[in-house]
Design an enzyme around this catalytic site. Structure first.
Site, PDB file in Angstrom:
ATOM      1  N   ASP A 136       8.566  -5.197 -20.888  1.00 47.85           N
ATOM      2  CA  ASP A 136       7.951  -4.692 -22.720  1.00 47.85           C
ATOM      3  C   ASP A 136       7.086  -4.113 -23.071  1.00 47.85           C
ATOM      4  O   ASP A 136       5.725  -3.893 -21.828  1.00 47.85           O
ATOM      5  CB  ASP A 136       8.116  -6.580 -23.186  1.00 47.85           C
ATOM      6  CG  ASP A 136       6.632  -7.154 -21.969  1.00 47.85           C
ATOM      7  OD1 ASP A 136       6.585  -6.725 -21.245  1.00 47.85           O
ATOM      8  OD2 ASP A 136       6.380  -8.294 -22.543  1.00 47.85           O
ATOM      9  N   GLU A 181       5.203 -10.506 -27.968  1.00 40.68           N
ATOM     10  CA  GLU A 181       5.154 -11.270 -28.861  1.00 40.68           C
ATOM     11  C   GLU A 181       5.300 -12.263 -29.682  1.00 40.68           C
ATOM     12  O   GLU A 181       4.779 -13.040 -30.126  1.00 40.68           O
ATOM     13  CB  GLU A 181       3.523 -10.521 -29.145  1.00 40.68           C
ATOM     14  CG  GLU A 181       2.788  -9.281 -27.333  1.00 40.68           C
ATOM     15  CD  GLU A 181       2.471 -10.624 -26.528  1.00 40.68           C
ATOM     16  OE1 GLU A 181       1.870 -12.027 -27.512  1.00 40.68           O
ATOM     17  OE2 GLU A 181       1.999 -10.067 -25.592  1.00 40.68           O
TER      18      GLU A 181
HETATM   19 ZN   LIG Z   1       1.477 -11.758 -24.780  1.00 37.65          ZN
HETATM   20 ZN   LIG Z   2       3.340 -10.273 -22.200  1.00 37.58          ZN
END
Ligand SMILES: [Zn+2]
Ligand SMILES: [Zn+2]
Length: 426
Positions: free
Chosen positions: A104, A165
């Site tokens: 990510d 997130e």
């Molecule tokens: Zn995070």
């Molecule tokens: Zn994370």
């Protein structure tokens, strides 16, 4: 061909690695050497990403860098999947399994100042969840595996995901046709955890506890305090809190050798605890809200039903209007067969002291990796980034979050080996 385990680093990069005659330990030694070659450049990439963090859904610069890097390696690259998502496809020289690796890319808004020299240039935004390191490790794995393209059986997909997130990036990529572009048999990924640099943690099934928010709506009550006590008593009746009411200090407790998640005696194996409750007025009604953490998924369904039953069997029956609850955090659920196979592979080459099972479910965290696991079996690991001696604490989302960069090396060499072995497995 057998490889000698001596330091002939430069030779290894150009020497072909015959996968058929190799054990994982030899493959690992190969990737240790090729990772060493690129380590300095990976640190440069990581620091650049750290200095230029981008919040969820704004990962334009990061995804551009990732896409260019993967193209330069010779991978087939797809961009703008589910927003700023990037996919790199590495086709091996022979037929084999299809393995996906996910990293990510997004950062977080925070007012706390940076604790490293290469401070964030984007004021109010920092990588305090380690996604700069995840992205870097993903690029590192892509590099060392593409050097072994001819010996790689099968295909490796690199998923660089935006907006983790907000727990939306994985869903967005999937909805945008990710699994029409790639068809992995297995998927893997990691998150920086609070362990010492290079320590890899694994666990089958749920990695985190389920967090739920409960909202019970009543007619206006004459005695609010009494209603609040009544509701708190019901909730406390479900409590399985091994700390007996003392605060859940996750920074110290989760890593504690006795009660922490790597101990067989961990307090994080089976629990229900209430994070907070509140009673307030809203549009002519009285609302009781609470949030709790629960390790057992079936309890998350039965508890609201039991709460409702207890209210309906009480004197508050006539005040009761409705009960609802939200799902607040997704938790990875690791496929138990794959966890077994992957941990067998890793433990065959990795230092035993640095490869540890987790016995408990961590509270307070979430990870949208589960949305891939709902389509493809997979395993999500934790990779430690702390260095107690140097005062580096890599507990995600804490103000002093920092990462010992040596963990990039451990991440690349270990998971490149795992992916190579899984792709080449029958
Ligand atoms: Zn995070
Ligand atoms: Zn994370």
């Amino acid at each position: 061909m057998k490889l000698k385990l001596i330091a002939i680093t430069t030779l290894f990069v150009t020497t072909t690695l015959s996968s058929q005659s190799l054990k994982p330990s030899n493959t690992y030694q190969h990737f240790v050497n090729s990772t060493k070659e690129i380590f300095d450049s990976l640190v440069k990439i990581r620091r650049d990403l750290h200095m230029n963090p981008e919040i969820s859904k704004q990962e334009k610069r990061t995804s551009k860098i990732v896409a260019k890097y993967l193209r330069d390696l010779g991978l087939e690259v797809k961009t703008n999947i589910g927003g700023n998502g990037v996919v790199g496809i590495l086709k091996g020289g022979k037929e084999g399994k299809k393995i996906a690796w996910r990293a990510d890319m997004d950062a977080i808004k925070t007012k706390e100042p940076d604790v490293v020299d290469f401070i964030s240039k984007n004021e109010g935004v920092r990588h305090i969840c380690g996604h700069d390191v995840h992205t870097t490790i993903g690029l590192g794995i892509a590099t060392v595996l593409s050097q072994q393209k001819e010996n790689l059986k099968g295909t490796v997909y690199f998923i660089f995901q935006p907006a983790e997130e907000t727990f939306t990036g994985a869903k967005d990529m999937i909805e945008d046709g990710l699994f029409d572009i790639i068809e992995p048999n297995e998927i893997y990924g990691l998150h920086i955890g609070p362990g010492e640099s290079g320590v890899i943690n694994f666990k089958s099934n749920e990695l985190f506890a389920y967090q739920r928010s409960l909202k019970v709506t009543f007619q206006p009550s004459a005695n609010k305090k009494e209603l609040e006590n009544f509701m708190n008593d019901i909730l406390n009746g479900f409590s399985r809190n091994p700390l007996k009411g003392s605060p859940w200090d996750i920074i110290n407790n989760t890593t504690d050798p006795k009660i922490g998640i790597t101990s067989k005696e961990t307090i994080y194996r089976d629990y229900f605890f209430i994070e907070g409750t509140k009673l307030y007025k809203d549009q002519g009604t009285t609302i009781f809200s609470a949030s709790f953490f629960e390790t057992n998924s079936s309890n998350t369904y039965s508890i609201p039903l039991e709460i409702k039953n207890q209210i309906l069997n009480s004197k508050y029956k006539n005040l009761f209007i409705s009960i609802g609850y939200s799902r607040d955090n997704p938790t990875p659920i690791n496929d138990s067969e794959l966890t077994k196979m992957a941990s067998k592979t890793i433990s065959s080459f990795y230092n035993k002291e640095m490869f540890k099972p987790l016995y408990g479910q961590i509270p307070f965290f979430g990870e949208d990796f589960i949305y891939y696991q709902q389509k493809v079996p997979g395993v999500f690991f934790l990779l430690g980034g702390s260095n107690i001696e140097k005062g580096i604490n890599s507990m995600p989302h804490t103000p002093n979050f920092a990462v010992d960069e040596t963990t990039i090396k451990y991440g690349v060499q270990s998971f490149a080996t795992l992916i190579f072995e899984r792709a080449n497995s029958k």
